[in-house]
Write a protein that holds these residues in place. Structure first.
Motif, PDB file in Angstrom:
ATOM      1  N   ASP A  78       0.855  -1.185   0.000  1.00  0.00           N
ATOM      2  CA  ASP A  78       0.000   0.000   0.000  1.00  0.00           C
ATOM      3  C   ASP A  78       0.888   1.230   0.000  1.00  0.00           C
ATOM      4  O   ASP A  78       1.922   1.262   0.686  1.00  0.00           O
ATOM      5  CB  ASP A  78      -0.879   0.035   1.253  1.00  0.00           C
ATOM      6  CG  ASP A  78      -2.207  -0.671   1.072  1.00  0.00           C
ATOM      7  OD1 ASP A  78      -2.595  -0.926  -0.088  1.00  0.00           O
ATOM      8  OD2 ASP A  78      -2.871  -0.968   2.080  1.00  0.00           O
ATOM      9  N   VAL A  79       0.478   2.261  -0.734  1.00  0.00           N
ATOM     10  CA  VAL A  79       1.171   3.542  -0.718  1.00  0.00           C
ATOM     11  C   VAL A  79       0.176   4.615  -0.313  1.00  0.00           C
ATOM     12  O   VAL A  79      -0.919   4.718  -0.883  1.00  0.00           O
ATOM     13  CB  VAL A  79       1.777   3.881  -2.091  1.00  0.00           C
ATOM     14  CG1 VAL A  79       2.413   5.272  -2.058  1.00  0.00           C
ATOM     15  CG2 VAL A  79       2.817   2.841  -2.491  1.00  0.00           C
ATOM     16  N   THR A  80       0.554   5.396   0.689  1.00  0.00           N
ATOM     17  CA  THR A  80      -0.267   6.506   1.162  1.00  0.00           C
ATOM     18  C   THR A  80       0.504   7.798   0.958  1.00  0.00           C
ATOM     19  O   THR A  80       1.673   7.894   1.322  1.00  0.00           O
ATOM     20  CB  THR A  80      -0.597   6.344   2.651  1.00  0.00           C
ATOM     21  OG1 THR A  80      -1.255   5.092   2.851  1.00  0.00           O
ATOM     22  CG2 THR A  80      -1.498   7.460   3.142  1.00  0.00           C
ATOM     23  N   VAL A  81      -0.139   8.787   0.351  1.00  0.00           N
ATOM     24  CA  VAL A  81       0.473  10.097   0.118  1.00  0.00           C
ATOM     25  C   VAL A  81      -0.279  11.137   0.930  1.00  0.00           C
ATOM     26  O   VAL A  81      -1.501  11.273   0.801  1.00  0.00           O
ATOM     27  CB  VAL A  81       0.460  10.472  -1.373  1.00  0.00           C
ATOM     28  CG1 VAL A  81       1.110  11.840  -1.581  1.00  0.00           C
ATOM     29  CG2 VAL A  81       1.178   9.416  -2.200  1.00  0.00           C
ATOM     30  N   ASP A  82       0.441  11.825   1.795  1.00  0.00           N
ATOM     31  CA  ASP A  82      -0.123  12.898   2.625  1.00  0.00           C
ATOM     32  C   ASP A  82      -1.337  12.437   3.415  1.00  0.00           C
ATOM     33  O   ASP A  82      -2.328  13.178   3.569  1.00  0.00           O
ATOM     34  CB  ASP A  82      -0.471  14.114   1.752  1.00  0.00           C
ATOM     35  CG  ASP A  82       0.763  14.768   1.153  1.00  0.00           C
ATOM     36  OD1 ASP A  82       1.854  14.588   1.723  1.00  0.00           O
ATOM     37  OD2 ASP A  82       0.630  15.442   0.113  1.00  0.00           O
ATOM     38  N   GLY A  83      -1.277  11.208   3.912  1.00  0.00           N
ATOM     39  CA  GLY A  83      -2.346  10.703   4.758  1.00  0.00           C
ATOM     40  C   GLY A  83      -3.628  10.365   4.029  1.00  0.00           C
ATOM     41  O   GLY A  83      -4.659  10.120   4.669  1.00  0.00           O
ATOM     42  N   GLY A  84      -3.597  10.321   2.699  1.00  0.00           N
ATOM     43  CA  GLY A  84      -4.785  10.010   1.927  1.00  0.00           C
ATOM     44  C   GLY A  84      -5.125   8.535   1.932  1.00  0.00           C
ATOM     45  O   GLY A  84      -4.537   7.740   2.667  1.00  0.00           O
ATOM     46  N   GLU A  85      -6.078   8.158   1.075  1.00  0.00           N
ATOM     47  CA  GLU A  85      -6.498   6.766   0.997  1.00  0.00           C
ATOM     48  C   GLU A  85      -5.365   5.905   0.435  1.00  0.00           C
ATOM     49  O   GLU A  85      -4.769   6.251  -0.584  1.00  0.00           O
ATOM     50  CB  GLU A  85      -7.723   6.650   0.088  1.00  0.00           C
ATOM     51  CG  GLU A  85      -8.317   5.265   0.001  1.00  0.00           C
ATOM     52  CD  GLU A  85      -9.003   4.807   1.271  1.00  0.00           C
ATOM     53  OE1 GLU A  85      -9.287   3.598   1.372  1.00  0.00           O
ATOM     54  OE2 GLU A  85      -9.254   5.648   2.158  1.00  0.00           O
ATOM     55  N   PRO A  86      -5.045   4.784   1.082  1.00  0.00           N
ATOM     56  CA  PRO A  86      -3.987   3.911   0.549  1.00  0.00           C
ATOM     57  C   PRO A  86      -4.356   3.371  -0.830  1.00  0.00           C
ATOM     58  O   PRO A  86      -5.525   3.086  -1.101  1.00  0.00           O
ATOM     59  CB  PRO A  86      -3.907   2.783   1.584  1.00  0.00           C
ATOM     60  CG  PRO A  86      -4.525   3.334   2.823  1.00  0.00           C
ATOM     61  CD  PRO A  86      -5.597   4.269   2.352  1.00  0.00           C
ATOM     62  N   ARG A  87      -3.351   3.222  -1.671  1.00  0.00           N
ATOM     63  CA  ARG A  87      -3.536   2.609  -2.988  1.00  0.00           C
ATOM     64  C   ARG A  87      -2.603   1.408  -3.069  1.00  0.00           C
ATOM     65  O   ARG A  87      -1.438   1.491  -2.685  1.00  0.00           O
ATOM     66  CB  ARG A  87      -3.222   3.605  -4.107  1.00  0.00           C
ATOM     67  CG  ARG A  87      -4.053   4.869  -4.016  1.00  0.00           C
ATOM     68  CD  ARG A  87      -3.699   5.854  -5.110  1.00  0.00           C
ATOM     69  NE  ARG A  87      -4.258   5.437  -6.396  1.00  0.00           N
ATOM     70  CZ  ARG A  87      -4.129   6.157  -7.510  1.00  0.00           C
ATOM     71  NH1 ARG A  87      -3.449   7.290  -7.496  1.00  0.00           N
ATOM     72  NH2 ARG A  87      -4.675   5.729  -8.631  1.00  0.00           N
ATOM     73  N   LYS A  88      -3.134   0.304  -3.541  1.00  0.00           N
ATOM     74  CA  LYS A  88      -2.344  -0.918  -3.537  1.00  0.00           C
ATOM     75  C   LYS A  88      -1.666  -1.136  -4.883  1.00  0.00           C
ATOM     76  O   LYS A  88      -2.218  -0.818  -5.936  1.00  0.00           O
ATOM     77  CB  LYS A  88      -3.189  -2.126  -3.147  1.00  0.00           C
ATOM     78  CG  LYS A  88      -4.300  -2.495  -4.105  1.00  0.00           C
ATOM     79  CD  LYS A  88      -5.093  -3.685  -3.549  1.00  0.00           C
ATOM     80  CE  LYS A  88      -6.286  -4.006  -4.423  1.00  0.00           C
ATOM     81  NZ  LYS A  88      -7.127  -5.076  -3.861  1.00  0.00           N
ATOM     82  N   TYR A  89      -0.465  -1.719  -4.815  1.00  0.00           N
ATOM     83  CA  TYR A  89       0.359  -1.951  -5.993  1.00  0.00           C
ATOM     84  C   TYR A  89       0.924  -3.367  -5.939  1.00  0.00           C
ATOM     85  O   TYR A  89       1.420  -3.802  -4.900  1.00  0.00           O
ATOM     86  CB  TYR A  89       1.532  -0.962  -6.052  1.00  0.00           C
ATOM     87  CG  TYR A  89       1.137   0.484  -6.213  1.00  0.00           C
ATOM     88  CD1 TYR A  89       1.197   1.109  -7.463  1.00  0.00           C
ATOM     89  CD2 TYR A  89       0.712   1.232  -5.119  1.00  0.00           C
ATOM     90  CE1 TYR A  89       0.849   2.443  -7.615  1.00  0.00           C
ATOM     91  CE2 TYR A  89       0.361   2.565  -5.257  1.00  0.00           C
ATOM     92  CZ  TYR A  89       0.427   3.157  -6.503  1.00  0.00           C
ATOM     93  OH  TYR A  89       0.066   4.474  -6.656  1.00  0.00           O
TER      94      TYR A  89
END
Length: 346
Positions: free
Chosen positions: A72-83
């Motif tokens: 999972d990658v989270t940018v600036d505390g946003g919703e995680p996106r999975k890769y």
């Protein structure tokens, strides 16, 4: 969350930015630094945090052993996106169109070692981008020792399906959620199918008593250096797999006492929580209670005992192969958070 399996960028578009592997990132978990190319992440929940200025960011991760790893990658505390991470190590675009000011990205390994390990190869920024000092480590530290439940196995899937790597989300497992609620750093030392003295399949070797000190769950050597990180709280949730097979009560209780003594040798001041759940597994729950009574009677006042509330299958559903759903994990996280707050005053 959106599945992203093909967001690779053209190699010619990847700008070199002088990322310093040690200076520009904060790492959490048992990471293997034996290769100068970058650290190896095996355990679920291992994470990398980077702060930067720039309009976009790319990451490089490469599958090293087995090939079904997800992060999972989270940018600036946003919703995680999975890769999904493959073996290429190609630059993977994870943030675009960012505004001025500083940004924080967190890469968290969703899946445990049985699905694969990955090597972190760095972060890339566009021309003019700048890496900033990573955030400080959290003051509180928790280690969770457990099996597939603690890893988050199947928590985003549904009962009746096989265990699918993509549906294991350690970020929504109860230990990670509790650590976030307590503003604590978490190490999840969890292996699917593992028991204290008997693994799933009635395997009586390579149990947690044999695996606990591993740097990488897939390999007996090298060992993790406990001087690297000291837990304030240790949560043990083992016994669910043991309970499926014939057990000798005295052997189980003795093994649990010895295991707690080993943990105490690494963390002399830690509070140790002996727990089980969210499935009420008799007679193991009684054996754990006996082990706790014996340890506490011997004078260890920083050992505690509780059982997680039993999962409500009708109300909250079941994940893959009968594992807890994210709903059940959230309920468990609340219970664990309250237990730690009560005992430690956090």
């Amino acid at each position: 969350m959106e599945q992203r399996k093909e967001p690779y960028i053209n190699e010619e578009e990847a700008a070199a930015t002088g990322f310093d592997m040690k200076a520009h990132a904060r790492y959490t978990g048992r990471l293997d630094w034996s290769d100068s190319a970058g650290p190896l992440l095996a355990w679920a929940g291992s994470s990398i945090t980077v702060r930067f200025q720039g309009s976009s960011a790319n990451m490089r991760l490469a599958a090293v052993e087995r090939n079904d790893t997800w992060v999972d990658v989270t940018v600036d505390g946003g919703e995680p996106r999975k890769y999904y991470i493959d073996e290429s190590g190609h630059a993977l675009n994870i943030a675009t169109g960012l505004g001025d000011g500083s940004h924080t990205l967190v890469i968290r390994k969703r899946t445990e070692a049985m699905f694969g390990t990955v090597r972190f190869l760095g972060i890339e920024l566009p021309e003019g981008g700048l890496f900033l000092k990573p955030p400080p480590r959290k003051a509180r530290r928790i280690e969770l020792i457990g099996d597939s439940i603690s890893a988050g196995s199947g928590n985003e899937g549904k009962d009746g399906d096989p265990n699918i790597a993509e549906h294991e989300n350690n970020g929504k497992a109860y230990g990670t959620l509790a650590a976030e609620a307590l503003d604590a750093e978490m190490h999840t030392t969890a292996v699917s199918g593992i028991g204290l003295i008997v693994n799933y399949g009635d395997e009586r070797v390579n149990t947690m008593t044999a695996q606990y000190e591993r740097l990488n769950a897939l390999h007996a050597e090298p060992k993790w250096d406990f001087a690297e990180w000291t837990a304030d709280v240790v949560v043990i949730n083992l016994g669910t797999n043991d309970s499926k097979y014939e057990l000798d009560r005295a052997q189980f209780v003795s093994a649990y006492e010895a295991f707690v003594a080993r943990i105490r040798s690494y963390y002399p001041e830690a509070h140790i929580f002996m727990t089980l759940g969210p499935f009420r597994s008799s007679p193991v729950k009684e054996y754990i209670s006996e082990a706790y009574d014996r340890i506490h009677a011997a004078g260890d006042a920083k050992v505690h005992h509780f059982l997680f509330d039993e999962a409500n299958r009708e109300r909250d559903g079941m994940g893959e192969t009968g594992h807890p759903t994210v709903i059940t994990h959230a309920l468990m996280a609340g219970q664990l958070t309250q237990q730690i707050k009560h005992k430690l005053g956090w």
